[in-house]
Design a protein around this motif. Sequence first.
Motif, PDB file in Angstrom:
ATOM      1  N   GLU A   1     -18.283  15.798 -10.581  1.00 24.16           N
ATOM      2  CA  GLU A   1     -18.216  17.188  -9.609  1.00 24.16           C
ATOM      3  C   GLU A   1     -17.628  17.411  -8.747  1.00 24.16           C
ATOM      4  O   GLU A   1     -17.226  18.686  -7.751  1.00 24.16           O
ATOM      5  CB  GLU A   1     -19.777  17.764  -9.991  1.00 24.16           C
ATOM      6  CG  GLU A   1     -19.807  18.855  -9.843  1.00 24.16           C
ATOM      7  CD  GLU A   1     -21.257  19.482  -9.483  1.00 24.16           C
ATOM      8  OE1 GLU A   1     -21.769  20.867  -9.507  1.00 24.16           O
ATOM      9  OE2 GLU A   1     -22.521  18.193  -9.879  1.00 24.16           O
ATOM     10  N   VAL A   2     -18.201  16.116  -7.568  1.00 29.84           N
ATOM     11  CA  VAL A   2     -17.206  16.270  -6.517  1.00 29.84           C
ATOM     12  C   VAL A   2     -16.401  16.536  -5.919  1.00 29.84           C
ATOM     13  O   VAL A   2     -15.494  17.424  -5.203  1.00 29.84           O
ATOM     14  CB  VAL A   2     -18.377  15.398  -5.369  1.00 29.84           C
ATOM     15  CG1 VAL A   2     -17.172  15.415  -4.190  1.00 29.84           C
ATOM     16  CG2 VAL A   2     -19.628  14.990  -5.253  1.00 29.84           C
ATOM     17  N   ASP A   3     -15.854  15.880  -6.385  1.00 26.00           N
ATOM     18  CA  ASP A   3     -14.267  15.321  -6.809  1.00 26.00           C
ATOM     19  C   ASP A   3     -13.060  16.792  -7.477  1.00 26.00           C
ATOM     20  O   ASP A   3     -12.134  17.059  -6.942  1.00 26.00           O
ATOM     21  CB  ASP A   3     -13.514  14.344  -7.937  1.00 26.00           C
ATOM     22  CG  ASP A   3     -11.721  13.774  -7.835  1.00 26.00           C
ATOM     23  OD1 ASP A   3     -12.155  13.694  -6.914  1.00 26.00           O
ATOM     24  OD2 ASP A   3     -11.199  14.410  -8.350  1.00 26.00           O
ATOM     25  N   GLN A   4     -13.997  17.334  -8.319  1.00 30.04           N
ATOM     26  CA  GLN A   4     -13.152  18.653  -9.125  1.00 30.04           C
ATOM     27  C   GLN A   4     -14.017  20.053  -7.837  1.00 30.04           C
ATOM     28  O   GLN A   4     -12.320  20.791  -7.447  1.00 30.04           O
ATOM     29  CB  GLN A   4     -14.201  19.106 -10.108  1.00 30.04           C
ATOM     30  CG  GLN A   4     -13.426  17.967 -11.226  1.00 30.04           C
ATOM     31  CD  GLN A   4     -14.876  18.394 -12.281  1.00 30.04           C
ATOM     32  OE1 GLN A   4     -15.577  19.476 -12.515  1.00 30.04           O
ATOM     33  NE2 GLN A   4     -14.223  17.709 -13.567  1.00 30.04           N
TER      34      GLN A   4
ATOM     35  N   PHE B   1      -8.725   3.891 -12.024  1.00 37.94           N
ATOM     36  CA  PHE B   1      -9.852   4.924 -12.136  1.00 37.94           C
ATOM     37  C   PHE B   1     -10.283   5.167 -10.731  1.00 37.94           C
ATOM     38  O   PHE B   1     -10.203   4.842  -9.867  1.00 37.94           O
ATOM     39  CB  PHE B   1     -11.316   3.544 -12.809  1.00 37.94           C
ATOM     40  CG  PHE B   1     -10.629   2.523 -14.016  1.00 37.94           C
ATOM     41  CD1 PHE B   1     -11.434   2.921 -15.438  1.00 37.94           C
ATOM     42  CD2 PHE B   1     -10.015   0.943 -13.360  1.00 37.94           C
ATOM     43  CE1 PHE B   1     -11.073   2.473 -16.019  1.00 37.94           C
ATOM     44  CE2 PHE B   1     -10.403   0.540 -14.731  1.00 37.94           C
ATOM     45  CZ  PHE B   1     -10.788   1.265 -15.922  1.00 37.94           C
ATOM     46  N   LYS B   2     -10.039   6.346 -11.058  1.00 42.01           N
ATOM     47  CA  LYS B   2      -9.641   6.815  -9.275  1.00 42.01           C
ATOM     48  C   LYS B   2     -11.377   7.756  -8.817  1.00 42.01           C
ATOM     49  O   LYS B   2     -11.057   7.176  -7.984  1.00 42.01           O
ATOM     50  CB  LYS B   2      -8.524   8.229  -9.981  1.00 42.01           C
ATOM     51  CG  LYS B   2      -8.224   9.654  -8.994  1.00 42.01           C
ATOM     52  CD  LYS B   2      -7.765  10.865  -9.276  1.00 42.01           C
ATOM     53  CE  LYS B   2      -7.734  11.482  -7.757  1.00 42.01           C
ATOM     54  NZ  LYS B   2      -6.649  12.812  -7.549  1.00 42.01           N
ATOM     55  N   ILE B   3     -11.906   8.200  -9.751  1.00 49.13           N
ATOM     56  CA  ILE B   3     -13.319   9.037  -9.667  1.00 49.13           C
ATOM     57  C   ILE B   3     -13.980   7.739  -9.598  1.00 49.13           C
ATOM     58  O   ILE B   3     -15.068   7.405  -8.824  1.00 49.13           O
ATOM     59  CB  ILE B   3     -13.524   9.555 -10.544  1.00 49.13           C
ATOM     60  CG1 ILE B   3     -12.687  10.906 -10.391  1.00 49.13           C
ATOM     61  CG2 ILE B   3     -15.172   9.854 -10.330  1.00 49.13           C
ATOM     62  CD1 ILE B   3     -12.988  12.291 -11.220  1.00 49.13           C
ATOM     63  N   LEU B   4     -13.996   7.031 -11.038  1.00 48.31           N
ATOM     64  CA  LEU B   4     -15.014   5.517 -10.757  1.00 48.31           C
ATOM     65  C   LEU B   4     -14.990   4.695 -10.013  1.00 48.31           C
ATOM     66  O   LEU B   4     -15.699   3.782  -9.054  1.00 48.31           O
ATOM     67  CB  LEU B   4     -15.043   5.272 -12.382  1.00 48.31           C
ATOM     68  CG  LEU B   4     -16.282   3.922 -12.772  1.00 48.31           C
ATOM     69  CD1 LEU B   4     -17.356   4.389 -12.673  1.00 48.31           C
ATOM     70  CD2 LEU B   4     -15.428   3.114 -13.955  1.00 48.31           C
TER      71      LEU B   4
END
Length: 703
Positions: A544-547, A630-633
């Motif tokens: 959610e933060v990334d979006q 794994f961009k977000i992980l």
Amino acid sequence: MIEINDDEFDGALRIENVNVDEEKDKKEGKDDEVEEEGKNVEDGKDDEVEEDKGHFEKKKRKKVSKAHTEFIEVIGNDENFKYQCIYCKSLLSRPTSGTTSHLWNHLKRCVQKKMHTEKQKTLQFQPIKSKFEMNPLSDGKYDHMKQREAIAHWILMNEQPFNVVESFGFTFMLSINQPLFEKISRATTKKDVINVYDIEKKKLQLALRDINKISLTTDIWKSKVQKISYMCVTGHFVDSNWNLHKRLLSFIPLPPPHAGKYSGHDIFNGLMKCTKDWGIEHKVFTISVDNASNNDSAIRIAKETFSKSRKLPLEGKLFHVRCTAHILNLVVQDGLSEIQNIIDDVKKSVRFINQSESRLRKFSDVVHHLGIQVKKLIIDCPTRWNSTYEMLVEAYRVKDAFPIFKEGELFYRHCPSPDDWKKVKDVIDILEVFYEATNVISGVDYPTSNVYLAVIWRVKHVLNEKENHVDEFIRVMIKKMKEKFDKYWGECNLLMEIGAILDPRFKMRLVDFAFGNIYSKVEALTNVMKVREALYNLFFEYVEVDQSRSRKSTTSVQCSSTCANSTSKEKFVPSGFSMFDRYLDTVEVHDPLKSDLDIYLEEGVFRTQDEDTSVQFDALAWWKSQELKFKILSKLARDVLAIPISTVASEATFSAGTRVLDPYRSRLTSDMVQVLICGADWVRQIHGIKKTLMTYVSSLFIL
């Protein structure tokens, strides 16, 4: 003058002999020039001499030009005298007028002379570890300002007093190495130290601007000399290059406590002051403290305060990190209380042997006669259980020497009995797993949140196994330890489970394995589901933060594009790539995309070659290589792996405080104390120097 014989001609060479008037030299104290007789020497024979020509030669003028020191006179092939350069061996003419202009011109362009006399730049092929080392190309010029900066670094990293620069030995040492060194005063050194502190603080502030999450550890230490309590705050974070950093942020004084103990508000105010000074109040991810009640109150207030301005991960379930080393210490201390009388006998025995050299030699002889390989006996520190464990281990190795030693010592009355040694052995077997776990989780140079579950589940397993031991004192001991362990198990296991899952060697496999060994089947399944749910909730918070950041970036781009189109009269034309993407949406049917976490968990664990994979494996390096996949992980792993699960980093600072604030430096201001403590930590990081922790144990070496 040197005579050179040439094989190509047989002519005689004329040499000049100088006669010295010795009587006149004795009277006037100088040499006089006299007439010289010419002689012919044929083929080097001295017995064939021609008759004297009988004429007077003109006195030669004394050679005063310094150019003559760079040449020697020789006879060339043309039978005339020549000047030969001592560097390149070139021959130059010797005019009768005695001029030396051509000699100086040759010396200016002589390459061999430049190589021998002029300073050349030296290549340094060793790797440069510090900015104070010589550059690859250096002319060796002395820089006094750089020397002062290096002295300030030395003062900080070695915790030296300022007046050491005024001592004769210090000045003598540097003057021998560098004659251009200028003596400096203690006041100048103090200013240089403060300047280094300010420079490094600005660098650290710039580095923290690019950090999204930072984890803190804190502890309070009281100076017995100044009667002032200081709060130490240490920051832990992973930079963009996936390097783990530990930086001492603040060493600030606290106001006098109320009723002799600091309240939660006092501790919280100190934390808020530190975070605001560094501008990280919105970046705090977790705070690690020990298990004191005032710390619990302070973290509760901090959680409520921070949650008002931003959303804490997992609603703050990870915000409070209890010091696991402190928990293990409490668990073990409860267990050791059951054999406290035996521990006291062992400690008194070691002290008795250490009191005199004769006793030490007698005990050493007994040990050698028994053929026992041991080097030292250890006296423990009451506040550190692992030192007690080490004392018991070393004493048990020489247990057979104590009764023999007792026979020759009438005043030795604390020798443990065979039953006592049996109890010591049972206790050592239980404490071994605690000792290994403490060594692993107390590290500060590598991530610890990912290895905690791998070592702590074994502690829980051992306690469950020993719960029904045949010896009653072991059962009572295990009962106390198990009650204390279970009290804190549920409060700190979520962090260690998520950290273990984000280690590619473990993932969910370790959670399934560990829970299966310490829980019943139903309890294990329930706890595994709770961990998986918490992990996915945390991951989707990062999504959610990334979006939201992507939407802000897209909105900014669209606004700039709209502004550009409004000022342009041309019609917008879609690119070929965008039209092809629209075509793919109509002809291809995509399966629902899997998240990074789904893909990560479905893949097999990363198998290492080392048998002991507790700390050798670099989890941060692995995630660095998988950052694009794994961009977000990977962002979640970066923040979780930086969390310290103990307060060892902050407590280690206090060993420096006892030396900095000794009775001779008790008049230091609190601001200067912070400069010395924090500056020393930063300077050691620059030069890659590890601070040696204070040794809490004293060793008795067996001769």
